[in-house]
Design an enzyme around this catalytic site. Structure first.
Site: not given
Ligand code: NAI
Length: 783
Positions: A181, A233-236, A238, A255, A289, A386
């Site tokens: 995805k 993606g986000s720690t939240e 994760g 990650e 990240c 972050e």
């Molecule tokens: P996110 O963690 O919500 O999204 C990442 C992926 O997870 C997307 O494909 C999303 O559709 C999917 N996702 C969202 N909720 C999910 C769930 N409950 N179960 C499974 N998959 C889910 O990140 P978002 O909202 O795009 O960004 C928000 C903040 O997160 C950013 O401002 C940044 O601080 C952080 N972030 C960190 C990243 C990293 O590589 N460390 C990458 C992206 C965001």
């Protein structure tokens, strides 16, 4: 001299979008489904719509998983060479269409063409080439492993295609099939990649791509047909994924976020460090990240360095990401801009100084200027959260230990940069920093051969390198594990008896904390009965408070982690020797507790197991990678810190030794809950440990209720990992669920047993991998 505009042509990318009708269905079983409920994909630099994408449903995920499941045996059966050829074909096609991919990525994400063209695409191709190699060598190099099965992969929007490559290449190389995805903001290069898969001869069902928002992610996470989840993606999110998948038996790698320090010592090449900082925090608008978002600069050069930095910031160009002369492009979405603005405003409100060069922001789209914040306290939101934007927070330090202390003052542990011309200082500081990647005199370097991933709340698992392959493999010995523990406990522990009971005075084995026997804090004990039901002895009923004391003692025993591997091996041999001297006594105790006729064999196997892990202590060496850039990357296996261990009931001595010995062999300290039903061979071990030169606090033993103590271990903020192997499926699920709060690593056995006599099932590198985490240190070499 001013550069004129040098825009990259979008003709080919726009033609491809037109040809696809600017509308995409889902890619399942090498076929495109009809477009369904649609959402828009927007160019963040202009706000213009690029295409419509389909919001996948749970039924779509079902279909994709079914296709992946059906395709997996055939993909595996293709063999290493067959898969290598397909991965190689993908790599070639990615190179051939690199320009189209780069432009499409820039249109969709807003990052500059310089980055998509010169960083993302070359790394993507390299990732597929490198993993074509692992597919080719799999039978030889991973002969004791098999593919995991069907993998669910969820990625963010900051490196859409690169994250796709990081996920799909190793999964396919190992013989898995995937349901992938992309992030909802940036799915277009994944759509183009689907076309490449067909051209490269990827068999139907091997790669399935479902677009949509977090709901699709949730459906993937909870799908029973998926064997492993890989998330960036986000720690939240994760944390949510850890909780939602607890007890499902799915493998998991996360990650997550970071707040990485960028340390500049006074003897650093300051101009080079400024350039490094540009690559570190203004690369991809800081939406990285591992961005070096916290500048720690030595006080003696602070003013000079910040002046150079501001001067450099003044020269950064911001504007159309398709313009080859731009340094800074657009943010991915207005929602990110709002988030960044809010955090920068909070710094202003707290009286920090906010520096932004005078640059004109384009009227349309989402933009944020490069920003430097000084004067923030270490606890300020901008210093801890972050930000995920082009915002640098600068602080100063006086001494190297202070730099390390500040660097580690975060819940994260993804990456760090160290700048100094003094190699001794660099190599002193690198091991002290709690991060999965350390760059010395460089920043944001990546390569397929070098593992990438975090410590602490930055997640676990590695992507890239040999260690990345293990994330997509299952040890064959796991398949051989018996369906249930080999020896179910015959004796049931009785309810706790108050310390005042007639047996409490003489026959209560105490707890073992900080090298001393300690009465349980609650002054309760529990009766232990033998196989024949007769009372044998009482053991202390450990509580939350006792675990707390044990964790404190374990944290103080830092000398063990610093001791040489040779020393640790010596202590393990010594424990074996002292156990052997009292072998008969231990055998009698095991026989009395369990009724087994093989107690002597168990003691013998325990002695041998101690030798086994002593032998490994100084042989679990790291690797030195030679990535294409100048330099070497040293991958070191570091201990996790403090591990909480809940031991099996079967083979109570051998099970205990089999878990504790590898953990301490690598320099961890442990808080151990021995078999709940048969704990006495562990409490008898105190004298053996006392006489074997094991420093106080390295092994702490708390008897009592496995469920209650495991719960305490899993929620304790100062424990780095929890292992549970007592055959309780619910207990293991609970440990995984509770571990989400601090994102501890877990290793749980579930309801299945383990033949603790078998070295294949209880030994090997897979166990050592659970006891360690890899740190990749990038060092200049031969430059
Ligand atoms: P996110 O963690 O919500 O999204 C990442 C992926 O997870 C997307 O494909 C999303 O559709 C999917 N996702 C969202 N909720 C999910 C769930 N409950 N179960 C499974 N998959 C889910 O990140 P978002 O909202 O795009 O960004 C928000 C903040 O997160 C950013 O401002 C940044 O601080 C952080 N972030 C960190 C990243 C990293 O590589 N460390 C990458 C992206 C965001």
């Amino acid at each position: 001299m001013e550069y004129g505009p040098a825009p990259e042509s979008t003709k080919e990318a726009q033609a491809w979008l037109e040809q696809r009708g600017r509308q995409f269905g889902l890619f399942i079983n090498n076929e495109w489904s009809e477009a369904g409920e649609l959402f828009e994909s927007i160019n963040p630099a202009s706000g213009a719509k690029l295409a419509d994408l389909t919001q996948g449903s749970a039924q779509d995920v079902d279909r994709a998983v079914a296709a992946a499941r059906a395709a997996q045996p055939g993909w595996q059966a293709l063999g290493g060479h067959g898969r290598a050829k397909v991965l190689y074909a993908i790599a070639r096609l990615m190179q051939k269409h690199a320009r189209l991919f780069a432009v499409l990525e820039t249109l969709d994400n807003g990052k500059t063409i310089r980055e998509t063209r010169d960083v993302d695409l070359p790394l993507v191709a390299r990732h597929f080439y490198y993993h074509a190699g692992w597919a080719q060598l799999q039978a030889e190099e991973f002969s004791d492993y098999r593919a995991v099965g069907v993998i669910g992969q969820i990625v963010p929007w900051n490196f859409p295609l690169l994250m796709l490559a990081w996920k799909i290449a190793p999964a396919l190389a190992a013989g898995n099939t995937v349901v992938f995805k992309p992030a909802e903001f940036t799915s277009l290069t994944a759509m183009l990649f689907a076309d490449i898969c067909v051209q490269a001869g990827v068999p139907a069902g091997v790669v399935n791509i479902i677009t949509g928002d977090g709901r699709v992610g949730e459906a993937i996470v909870k799908h029973e047909g998926i064997d492993k989840l890989a998330f960036t993606g986000s720690t939240e999110v994760g944390r949510l994924i850890r909780e939602a998948s607890a007890g499902s038996g799915k493998k998991l790698s996360l990650e997550l976020g970071g707040k990485s320090p960028f340390i500049v010592f006074e003897d650093a090449d300051l101009d080079a460090a400024v350039e490094g900082l540009v690559d570190s925090i203004w690369f991809n608008q800081g939406q990285v990240c591992c961005a070096g978002s916290r500048l720690l600069v030595q006080e003696s050069v602070q003013d000079k360095f910040l002046a150079k930095l501001r001067a450099r910031m003044d020269k950064l160009t911001l504007g159309s990401p398709l313009d080859k002369s731009m340094d800074i492009g657009a943010l991915v979405d207005p929602v990110q801009k709002q988030r960044i603005e809010g955090l920068v405003q909070s710094a202003r409100d707290e009286g920090c100084t906010v520096y932004q060069p005078a640059c004109e922001l384009p009227a349309d789209g989402s933009w944020f200027p490069p920003t430097l914040i000084t004067g923030a306290s270490t606890a300020a939101a901008v210093a801890q959260a972050e930000i995920f934007g082009p915002v640098l927070v600068a602080m100063s330090f006086r001494t190297p230990p202070e730099a390390v202390q500040l660097a580690n003052n975060t819940v994260y542990g993804l990456a760090a940069c160290v700048w100094t011309e003094n190699i001794s200082l660099a190599l002193d500081v690198a091991p002290a920093i709690k991060a999965g990647v350390v760059w010395i005199n460089t920043a944001n370097q990546f390569d397929a051969a070098c593992g990438f991933g975090g410590y602490r709340e930055s997640g676990y698992g590695r992507e890239g390198g040999r260690e990345g392959m293990y994330e997509y493999l299952t040890a064959l010995s796991e398949d051989a594990r018996p369906a249930a523990p080999l020896l179910a406990p015959k004796a049931k522990a009785k309810a706790a008896a108050p310390a005042g009971s007639p047996f409490a005075v003489d026959r209560t084995a105490k707890l073992y904390i900080g090298g001393k026997q300690a009465r349980p804090d609650g002054a309760y004990s529990r009766a232990i009965h033998g196989a024949d039901g007769a009372f044998i002895a009482e053991v202390g009923e450990g509580s939350r408070k006792d675990i707390r004391n044990a964790v404190e003692a374990a944290h103080k025993a830092t000398g063990w982690t610093k001791a040489t591997a040779h020393n640790r091996a010596q202590v393990l041999y010594y424990i074996a020797e002292n156990l052997a001297a009292r072998g008969e006594e231990f055998a009698a105790r095991i026989a009395a507790m369990t009724g087994t006729k093989t107690a002597e064999k168990e003691v013998q196997a325990s002695i041998e197991r101690l030798f086994y892990w002593a032998a490994w202590a100084d042989k679990y060496d790291g690797l030195a990678h030679q990535p294409p850039m100048h330099g070497i990357t040293v991958a070191l296996n570091e201990p996790l810190g403090v591990i909480g261990i809940v031991c099996p009931n079967e083979s109570p001595l051998l099970g205990f030794i089999s878990l504790v010995a590898p953990a301490i062999a690598l320099g961890n300290r442990v808080v151990v809950v021995p078999s709940e039903a048969h704990p006495l061979s562990a409490t008898d071990l105190y004298q053996v440990l006392d006489t074997s030169d094991l420093p106080a606090g390295v092994v702490n033993i708390i008897t009592g209720s496995a469920d209650e103590l495991a719960r305490t271990l899993a929620t304790h903020g100062d424990i780095d990992a929890v292992w549970r192997h007592d055959g309780s499926a619910e207990g293991c699920a609970e440990v995984e669920r509770l571990s989400a709060s601090s994102l501890k690593r877990t290793w749980v056995g579930g309801a299945k047993g383990r033949d603790w006599y078998s070295t294949a099932q209880a030994g090997g590198r897979a166990v050592l991998a659970h006891a360690s985490q890899v740190k990749n240190i990038w060092i200049p070499y031969g430059v």
